[in-house]
Design an enzyme around this catalytic site. Structure first.
Site, PDB file in Angstrom:
ATOM      1  N   ARG A 152       0.744  -1.395   0.061  1.00 43.87           N
ATOM      2  CA  ARG A 152      -0.061   0.052   0.069  1.00 43.87           C
ATOM      3  C   ARG A 152       0.867   1.114  -0.018  1.00 43.87           C
ATOM      4  NH1 ARG A 152      -2.993  -3.382  -1.094  1.00 43.87           N
ATOM      5  NH2 ARG A 152      -5.157  -3.998  -0.406  1.00 43.87           N
ATOM      6  N   GLU A 165      -6.237   5.729  -6.234  1.00 45.65           N
ATOM      7  CA  GLU A 165      -6.247   4.844  -7.344  1.00 45.65           C
ATOM      8  C   GLU A 165      -7.750   5.176  -7.762  1.00 45.65           C
ATOM      9  OE1 GLU A 165      -5.107   1.073  -6.444  1.00 45.65           O
ATOM     10  OE2 GLU A 165      -2.968   1.822  -5.650  1.00 45.65           O
ATOM     11  N   HIS A 201      -1.356  -1.355  -9.985  1.00 39.13           N
ATOM     12  CA  HIS A 201      -2.155  -2.306  -8.962  1.00 39.13           C
ATOM     13  C   HIS A 201      -2.596  -3.519  -9.604  1.00 39.13           C
ATOM     14  CE1 HIS A 201      -4.107  -1.992  -4.758  1.00 39.13           C
ATOM     15  NE2 HIS A 201      -3.317  -3.272  -4.939  1.00 39.13           N
TER      16      HIS A 201
END
Length: 325
Positions: free
Chosen positions: A236, A265, A285
């Protein structure tokens, strides 16, 4: 029940074998990403069970107040994007299996792909080759180097094993119980956090983002890294002090970074400072985005819906709702 699945960008969920578990239910899958609360409220007005794909959409009190029929949010992994207190007040159960004891091999594999890509400058070399240039620089061999694992949980332990297979020395820094586990499995525990950052040639973050770990990697930590070191983050973005990584890379310590996660995001339009830096490898991601991982995750997510339907909710993160009922 009426079920909605949000943010299935490539319309993958319908193609999974486990999707058959919801055959008796009315399921609507949304393939775009929407942040506008009015639009979400209209889409979800009749929904009783909401399926979330990781943290792609935030579910906060103002939206929850517009969803009177919502009874269950079913997902996997951590839930900083969900206002659990607001869910509890409104009687909405949040079920999240927290990986159920299994590591995400997909995330571990992407971590190692980023390590290799950064060490050998793969994106830069590929871009140069496409532009008509043959070889643009010299990479780094991993064998004999030191791999630092910050946070020795399920994924961190798998990545440590990859490092050992590549002939790297593995050192670990984590909370005490995790350090003891790492030592028992044959890895070296760093003498302290400062030494950990100073000694690592590749340093990979593997912690959950909770209040205690937010900003746990500071600018001072990064400044201790070698100019030749690589910082890898597939966990993260919030684990690193805001703005610290970009500043550290500009200052030359560490020399490179490879990241799969960002503060906000999705990152669209190339609007992130790391994307403009030649010493950074960036991916959108992708850690958990494989078909095999989706099968595992959504099987758990759909089982949570079926358990709720049967009157026996599982993996409930706000059990106060059950006591009220």
């Amino acid at each position: 029940m009426k079920v909605a699945v949000l943010d299935d960008f490539f319309d993958t969920v319908r193609t999974l074998g486990c999707f058959a578990k919801l055959a008796r239910h009315e399921v609507k899958v949304w393939n775009d990403h929407v942040e506008d609360k009015e639009t979400l409220a209209r889409r979800l007005a009749e929904v009783e069970a909401l399926v979330l794909i990781r943290e792609r959409t935030k579910i906060q009190a103002p939206l929850l107040e517009r969803l009177p029929k919502l009874k269950l949010i079913s997902q996997r992994s951590v839930y900083p994007h969900i206002d659990v207190e607001a869910c509890t007040r409104r009687g909405v159960i949040v079920s999240s299996s927290q990986h159920a004891g299994t590591p995400s091999y997909a995330a571990a594999e992407l971590t190692w792909a980023l390590v290799l890509a950064a060490a050998r400058d793969v994106p830069k070399q590929m871009a140069a080759l496409r532009a008509g240039t043959w070889q643009t620089g010299v990479g780094t061999t991993l064998r004999g180097k030191t791999l630092g694992i910050y946070g020795y949980g399920r994924i961190g332990a798998v990545v440590a094993g990859y490092g050992r297979a590549f002939g790297m020395k593995v050192i670990v820094w984590a909370r005490e119980a995790a350090r003891e586990k790492a030592a028992a499995e044959g890895h070296t525990v760093a003498a302290g956090k400062d030494a950990f950052f100073e000694q690592s040639d590749v340093l990979s973050l593997h912690m959950r983002l909770v209040p205690a770990t937010r900003g746990i990697v500071t600018g001072a930590d990064l400044a201790r890294m070698k100019p030749s070191a690589i910082l890898v983050n597939t966990s993260r973005a919030g684990l690193i002090e805001p703005g610290a990584l970009a500043r550290a890379l500009k200052a030359g310590r560490p020399g490179k970074a490879a990241v799969d996660v960002y503060e906000e995001e999705p990152v669209l339009g190339g609007a992130h400072p790391l994307l403009g830096m030649e010493n950074v490898v960036c991916t959108p991601h992708l850690g958990y985005v494989t078909r095999e991982e989706y099968e595992l995750q959504f099987s758990d997510i759909f089982d949570q819906i079926l358990a709720y339907e049967a009157g026996t909710p599982i993996n409930v993160v706000n059990p106060e709702v059950l006591r009220r009922q």
